[in-house]
Write an enzyme that holds these catalytic residues in place. Structure first.
Site, mmCIF file in Angstrom:
data_model
loop_
_atom_site.group_PDB
_atom_site.id
_atom_site.type_symbol
_atom_site.label_atom_id
_atom_site.label_comp_id
_atom_site.label_asym_id
_atom_site.label_seq_id
_atom_site.Cartn_x
_atom_site.Cartn_y
_atom_site.Cartn_z
ATOM 1 C CD GLU A 189 -2.832 -1.201 2.388
ATOM 2 O OE1 GLU A 189 -2.464 -0.635 3.434
ATOM 3 O OE2 GLU A 189 -3.896 -1.835 2.307
ATOM 4 C CD1 TRP A 221 -2.791 5.197 5.808
ATOM 5 C CD2 TRP A 221 -3.037 3.458 4.436
ATOM 6 N NE1 TRP A 221 -4.095 5.173 5.395
ATOM 7 C CE2 TRP A 221 -4.273 4.112 4.549
ATOM 8 C CE3 TRP A 221 -2.945 2.346 3.624
ATOM 9 C CZ2 TRP A 221 -5.411 3.685 3.891
ATOM 10 C CZ3 TRP A 221 -4.080 1.921 2.967
ATOM 11 C CH2 TRP A 221 -5.290 2.595 3.102
ATOM 12 C CE1 TYR A 271 -9.999 -4.358 4.885
ATOM 13 C CE2 TYR A 271 -8.376 -3.168 3.587
ATOM 14 C CZ TYR A 271 -8.700 -4.210 4.427
ATOM 15 O OH TYR A 271 -7.742 -5.114 4.798
ATOM 16 C CD GLU A 294 -4.591 -5.582 3.570
ATOM 17 O OE1 GLU A 294 -5.360 -4.665 3.946
ATOM 18 O OE2 GLU A 294 -3.401 -5.616 3.878
#
Length: 175
Positions: A3, A12, A75, A107
């Site tokens: 990521e 992040w 997500y 993910e």
């Protein structure tokens, strides 16, 4: 360098944070990826590695010559248990490399429905449901991606893992 671009470029992880020296972060990240590839493959002779690029932004893609699989994390809080194929994200990932590469859902919260994947031809190589968070236990907790039913109902999980298009560990051929 998972990521690397972060969510909407907020960085992040240390390898994706905003730089202060004027070098565009995507470029610096690409150099770091290519340096790791060169060192591990050419200096240390590791030729059995599978290079999975997990980027949310095509500007961060290091190049077809150093990537085997492209992947994306999703997500999707707006899915509302429709368990869609995530076609738009699949197509974005598929169109990132110049050379055709397998695409993985590295993910996810909601597990795409295998029938919708087939209908849309969004052939994810694999998916990995993110594990439960550190929040309160229970089937309604938004922190529980796997054990709860906030994201994936037990009926949906049974459907997915028994679907003929889904290969589980017990169905893998013996190598």
């Amino acid at each position: 360098m998972h990521e690397a671009s972060g969510y909407k470029g907020d960085g992040w992880f240390w390898w994706g944070r905003t730089r202060t020296d004027g070098v565009p972060q995507a470029y610096a990240n690409i150099l770091l990826w290519r340096h790791m590839f060169d060192r591990l493959v050419h200096r240390h002779g590791l030729h059995n590695l599978i290079w999975v690029w997990n980027g949310q932004d095509p500007a961060w893609y290091p190049g077809d010559d150093v990537v085997d699989i492209v992947s994306h994390d999703i997500y999707d809080g707006s899915d509302n248990k429709t368990y869609g194929s995530q076609l738009a994200t699949y197509q974005q990932a598929m169109n990132t490399p110049v050379e055709r590469k397998p695409v993985a859902l590295s993910e996810n919260s909601f597990i795409p429905d295998p029938d919708k994947i087939a209908a849309d031809k969004a052939w994810w190589l694999w998916f990995m449901v993110w594990n439960d968070g550190d929040g309160p236990a229970g089937v309604t907790s938004p922190n529980n991606f796997w054990t709860g039913e906030y994201y994936n109902t037990d009926a949906h999980k049974r459907k997915v893992y028994s679907h003929p298009n889904v290969i589980t560990l017990d169905k893998l051929p013996r190598f």
